[in-house]
Design a protein around this motif. Structure first.
Motif, PDB file in Angstrom:
ATOM      1  N   HIS A 331     -96.009 -23.167  23.361  1.00 21.67           N
ATOM      2  CA  HIS A 331     -94.788 -23.955  23.250  1.00 21.67           C
ATOM      3  C   HIS A 331     -93.787 -23.596  24.349  1.00 21.67           C
ATOM      4  O   HIS A 331     -92.973 -24.433  24.746  1.00 21.67           O
ATOM      5  N   LEU A 332     -93.848 -22.365  24.819  1.00 23.79           N
ATOM      6  CA  LEU A 332     -92.963 -21.924  25.904  1.00 23.79           C
ATOM      7  C   LEU A 332     -93.500 -20.637  26.506  1.00 23.79           C
ATOM      8  O   LEU A 332     -94.352 -19.957  25.914  1.00 23.79           O
ATOM      9  N   GLY A 333     -92.989 -20.317  27.664  1.00 18.36           N
ATOM     10  CA  GLY A 333     -93.314 -19.050  28.315  1.00 18.36           C
ATOM     11  C   GLY A 333     -92.037 -18.359  28.740  1.00 18.36           C
ATOM     12  O   GLY A 333     -91.005 -19.007  28.977  1.00 18.36           O
ATOM     13  N   VAL A 334     -92.087 -17.044  28.838  1.00 18.25           N
ATOM     14  CA  VAL A 334     -90.913 -16.267  29.232  1.00 18.25           C
ATOM     15  C   VAL A 334     -91.355 -15.070  30.063  1.00 18.25           C
ATOM     16  O   VAL A 334     -92.391 -14.451  29.806  1.00 18.25           O
ATOM     17  N   VAL A 335     -90.572 -14.761  31.107  1.00 19.47           N
ATOM     18  CA  VAL A 335     -90.755 -13.556  31.902  1.00 19.47           C
ATOM     19  C   VAL A 335     -89.510 -12.706  31.742  1.00 19.47           C
ATOM     20  O   VAL A 335     -88.393 -13.192  31.965  1.00 19.47           O
ATOM     21  N   VAL A 336     -89.688 -11.464  31.327  1.00 15.51           N
ATOM     22  CA  VAL A 336     -88.583 -10.513  31.240  1.00 15.51           C
ATOM     23  C   VAL A 336     -88.763  -9.508  32.358  1.00 15.51           C
ATOM     24  O   VAL A 336     -89.795  -8.836  32.436  1.00 15.51           O
ATOM     25  N   ASP A 337     -87.766  -9.409  33.225  1.00 19.01           N
ATOM     26  CA  ASP A 337     -87.888  -8.531  34.378  1.00 19.01           C
ATOM     27  C   ASP A 337     -87.808  -7.067  33.973  1.00 19.01           C
ATOM     28  O   ASP A 337     -87.529  -6.722  32.820  1.00 19.01           O
ATOM     29  N   GLU A 338     -88.021  -6.212  34.945  1.00 19.99           N
ATOM     30  CA  GLU A 338     -88.127  -4.778  34.714  1.00 19.99           C
ATOM     31  C   GLU A 338     -86.883  -4.183  34.055  1.00 19.99           C
ATOM     32  O   GLU A 338     -86.977  -3.230  33.276  1.00 19.99           O
ATOM     33  N   GLY A 340     -85.004  -5.547  31.825  1.00 20.64           N
ATOM     34  CA  GLY A 340     -84.809  -6.001  30.452  1.00 20.64           C
ATOM     35  C   GLY A 340     -83.650  -6.959  30.286  1.00 20.64           C
ATOM     36  O   GLY A 340     -83.362  -7.380  29.154  1.00 20.64           O
ATOM     37  N   GLN A 341     -82.978  -7.314  31.380  1.00 21.53           N
ATOM     38  CA  GLN A 341     -81.819  -8.208  31.313  1.00 21.53           C
ATOM     39  C   GLN A 341     -82.124  -9.581  31.893  1.00 21.53           C
ATOM     40  O   GLN A 341     -81.797 -10.589  31.287  1.00 21.53           O
ATOM     41  N   HIS A 342     -82.721  -9.603  33.072  1.00 15.17           N
ATOM     42  CA  HIS A 342     -83.063 -10.886  33.699  1.00 15.17           C
ATOM     43  C   HIS A 342     -84.286 -11.488  32.996  1.00 15.17           C
ATOM     44  O   HIS A 342     -85.222 -10.769  32.635  1.00 15.17           O
ATOM     45  N   CYS A 343     -84.265 -12.798  32.830  1.00 17.10           N
ATOM     46  CA  CYS A 343     -85.416 -13.468  32.233  1.00 17.10           C
ATOM     47  C   CYS A 343     -85.513 -14.888  32.771  1.00 17.10           C
ATOM     48  O   CYS A 343     -84.537 -15.450  33.280  1.00 17.10           O
ATOM     49  N   ALA A 344     -86.698 -15.454  32.667  1.00 16.94           N
ATOM     50  CA  ALA A 344     -86.952 -16.827  33.092  1.00 16.94           C
ATOM     51  C   ALA A 344     -87.803 -17.499  32.021  1.00 16.94           C
ATOM     52  O   ALA A 344     -88.660 -16.861  31.404  1.00 16.94           O
ATOM     53  N   PHE A 345     -87.578 -18.803  31.810  1.00 19.99           N
ATOM     54  CA  PHE A 345     -88.279 -19.545  30.764  1.00 19.99           C
ATOM     55  C   PHE A 345     -89.045 -20.719  31.363  1.00 19.99           C
ATOM     56  O   PHE A 345     -88.638 -21.288  32.378  1.00 19.99           O
ATOM     57  N   PHE A 346     -90.141 -21.063  30.686  1.00 26.29           N
ATOM     58  CA  PHE A 346     -90.989 -22.174  31.099  1.00 26.29           C
ATOM     59  C   PHE A 346     -91.186 -23.105  29.915  1.00 26.29           C
ATOM     60  O   PHE A 346     -91.364 -22.655  28.779  1.00 26.29           O
ATOM     61  N   THR A 347     -91.181 -24.403  30.183  1.00 28.92           N
ATOM     62  CA  THR A 347     -91.437 -25.371  29.130  1.00 28.92           C
ATOM     63  C   THR A 347     -92.923 -25.411  28.802  1.00 28.92           C
ATOM     64  O   THR A 347     -93.742 -24.765  29.474  1.00 28.92           O
ATOM     65  N   ASP A 348     -93.268 -26.187  27.795  1.00 29.70           N
ATOM     66  CA  ASP A 348     -94.673 -26.334  27.418  1.00 29.70           C
ATOM     67  C   ASP A 348     -95.489 -26.996  28.510  1.00 29.70           C
ATOM     68  O   ASP A 348     -96.721 -26.913  28.512  1.00 29.70           O
ATOM     69  N   GLY A 350     -95.084 -26.110  31.690  1.00 32.14           N
ATOM     70  CA  GLY A 350     -95.136 -25.136  32.776  1.00 32.14           C
ATOM     71  C   GLY A 350     -94.010 -25.245  33.779  1.00 32.14           C
ATOM     72  O   GLY A 350     -94.081 -24.619  34.844  1.00 32.14           O
ATOM     73  N   ARG A 351     -92.956 -25.992  33.484  1.00 29.19           N
ATOM     74  CA  ARG A 351     -91.833 -26.110  34.415  1.00 29.19           C
ATOM     75  C   ARG A 351     -90.848 -24.972  34.212  1.00 29.19           C
ATOM     76  O   ARG A 351     -90.509 -24.625  33.072  1.00 29.19           O
ATOM     77  N   LEU A 352     -90.378 -24.404  35.323  1.00 27.52           N
ATOM     78  CA  LEU A 352     -89.365 -23.361  35.266  1.00 27.52           C
ATOM     79  C   LEU A 352     -88.025 -23.976  34.883  1.00 27.52           C
ATOM     80  O   LEU A 352     -87.560 -24.924  35.516  1.00 27.52           O
ATOM     81  N   VAL A 353     -87.389 -23.435  33.846  1.00 28.43           N
ATOM     82  CA  VAL A 353     -86.089 -23.923  33.395  1.00 28.43           C
ATOM     83  C   VAL A 353     -85.001 -23.299  34.265  1.00 28.43           C
ATOM     84  O   VAL A 353     -85.014 -22.086  34.510  1.00 28.43           O
ATOM     85  N   GLU A 456     -89.037 -31.708  26.271  1.00 27.92           N
ATOM     86  CA  GLU A 456     -88.141 -32.816  25.932  1.00 27.92           C
ATOM     87  C   GLU A 456     -86.715 -32.333  25.712  1.00 27.92           C
ATOM     88  O   GLU A 456     -85.753 -33.038  26.051  1.00 27.92           O
ATOM     89  N   VAL A 457     -86.566 -31.150  25.147  1.00 28.21           N
ATOM     90  CA  VAL A 457     -85.225 -30.580  24.964  1.00 28.21           C
ATOM     91  C   VAL A 457     -84.558 -30.378  26.317  1.00 28.21           C
ATOM     92  O   VAL A 457     -83.383 -30.723  26.517  1.00 28.21           O
ATOM     93  N   ILE A 458     -85.307 -29.840  27.267  1.00 24.25           N
ATOM     94  CA  ILE A 458     -84.752 -29.587  28.602  1.00 24.25           C
ATOM     95  C   ILE A 458     -84.517 -30.897  29.348  1.00 24.25           C
ATOM     96  O   ILE A 458     -83.519 -31.033  30.077  1.00 24.25           O
TER      97      ILE A 458
END
Length: 469
Positions: A331-338, A340-348, A350-353, A456-458
């Protein structure tokens, strides 16, 4: 007479075996490997002071070493290790254990300036220290400002943190040692314990050869640029000891309490499949522990420790997560950087939000509980945020671009959240937290309000940008 085919200028014979140490490595290598790595464009050679070594080619005595050509070949040595709001240097080349001792002493000196030494009465069993707000009731008196210390998972960090602790204790500062942990855990424990400052040894945001410090004040706010400049000045000039008493050393294991504080954010969620990528083993263990009590399915994707750009969809690690989301039908993907504060999200899909899309989604979900909330926005986000909030009770305030100015506005105005231009988010609950896992909890909450796919939310948010809600 010289023999035919030989040079009239003899090269000096080496005095003895020469060894070199590559930046970030603990072992030495012989000259032959050193030259081979230079020839192969080894990545660490970029920061090596011997990177201009020419092998057996020795300049003749007549060469003028002060010529412009020679000047160009001279290695560039940095005069400062400061970034905007942290300290970073190449391990062993620029930052060693002895240098870390000096940084620990400098931090202690700054804290002592704010709290001069006060003689405590002898412990005869009748004296009371309850009137001192720095000394919790029921705990022994401490003579120096208390500091919380931790370090990340990089190989260089245990060596550097040893120096920091030595420097702090030498200056009479009691140390709360969290051991190997995360910056978010240190910030949490710092605010819970009431210590005067926190120092986290990390090279987050840089390549593996780098190390350094993140410094937080009593409220969990990062040191300002002026504080760091003052601190580095003390490091370069040195300072005498404030007291002959050695500061205490208290090891603490804070992760259970930290994980318990996160649990309240993960509730009322629908079954969601999440692809989760991080290079931090501690963060991965924490999120696994949280997800064992949730209806959601977690797919961990380990990432290497490296410098990555969470705003760039072409970053190799981000592409790997995006592919994992699509292939695994998450349903989504997330990257949490080293950190623990920076993060990035991906839609279902595969688009970077984008940072703006995440900020708007978090503003909407926060407003459900706090209708007239106030939000602190980085200058790069403020114009868009004011458009989003047109017709709503909430307001957006320009907090500048630096982390320290954003957090100061967050606390002074008692706002609900603060958003930086690089994607970091601070929430103000029982304590001020910049934690990617809390951001993840809010995104999951937003997706649990309906069965609408994340893409669709994004798309709705992107379409609405530039229009009044």
């Amino acid at each position: 007479m010289t023999e035919p085919g030989t040079s009239s200028t003899k090269l000096p014979a080496p005095v003895g075996p020469i060894s070199y140490t590559c930046p970030g490595e603990l072992y030495s290598i012989p000259r032959s490997i050193h030259l081979a790595r230079i020839a192969a464009f080894y990545s660490k050679c970029r920061d090596c002071p011997h990177r201009f070594d020419q092998g057996s080619t020795v300049p003749p005595p007549s060469q003028n070493l002060s010529s412009p050509a020679a000047e160009v070949r001279r290695p560039v040595v940095r005069t400062s290790l400061l970034t905007d709001e942290s300290v970073r240097g190449v391990y062993l080349n620029e930052l060693t254990r002895n240098r870390a001792i000096a940084w620990g002493e400098a931090l202690a000196a700054m804290l002592w300036d704010d709290k001069p030494l006060i003689a405590l009465p002898p412990d005869d069993g009748r004296s009371s220290v309850a009137s001192d707000p720095q000394i919790p009731i029921g705990k022994p008196a401490t003579r120096g400002p208390q500091v919380v210390v931790g370090f990340d998972e990089r190989p260089s960090s245990p060596d550097i943190v040893t120096g920091v602790v030595l420097g702090l204790r030498r200056m009479g500062c009691p140390v709360i040692d969290l051991g190997q942990t995360g910056l978010t855990v240190l910030s949490f424990h710092l605010q819970q314990s009431g210590a005067r400052a926190g120092l986290f040894v990390t090279g987050a945001g840089c390549d593996i050869a780098m190390t350094g410090f993140e410094l937080l004040d009593q409220g969990g706010m990062p040191f300002s640029q002026s504080d760091l400049v003052r601190m580095e000045s003390i490091v370069n000039t040195g300072i005498g000891r404030q007291t002959r008493q050695i500061g205490g050393h208290t090891p603490v294991h804070p992760h259970a309490l930290y994980e318990a504080s996160l649990t309240e954010h993960f509730h009322a969620l629908r079954p969601l499949r999440v692809a989760f990528g991080t290079s931090s083993r501690q963060t991965q263990r924490t999120v696994k522990q949280i997800f064992t009590r949730l209806p959601c399915e977690l797919t961990p994707i380990p990432l290497p420790t490296r410098k990555r750009d969470l705003l760039n969809p072409l970053d190799p690690d981000l592409q790997r997560i995006a592919k994992g989301v699509v292939d695994g039908r998450h349903h989504l993907g997330v990257v949490v950087d080293e950190d623990g504060q920076h993060c990035a999200f991906f839609t279902d899909q595969g688009r970077l939000v984008t940072v703006k899309e995440i900020a708007r989604l978090l503003v909407e979900i926060t407003q459900r509980d706090h209708l007239s909330a106030q939000f602190i926005m980085a200058t790069s986000l403020i114009s868009d945020a004011r458009v989003w909030l047109t017709g709503r009770d909430a307001t957006a305030v320009d907090g500048g671009e630096s982390n320290s100015s954003l957090l100061r506005s967050l606390v002074d105005r008692q706002a609900a959240a603060a958003f930086s231009g690089d994607g970091r988010v601070w929430f103000r609950h029982e304590y001020v937290a910049c934690d990617a896992l809390i951001v993840l909890a809010n995104i999951l909450k937003a997706l649990s309000l309906s069965d609408t796919p994340f893409s669709e939310v994004i798309d709705r948010i992107s379409t609405a940008e530039g229009k009044s809600p």
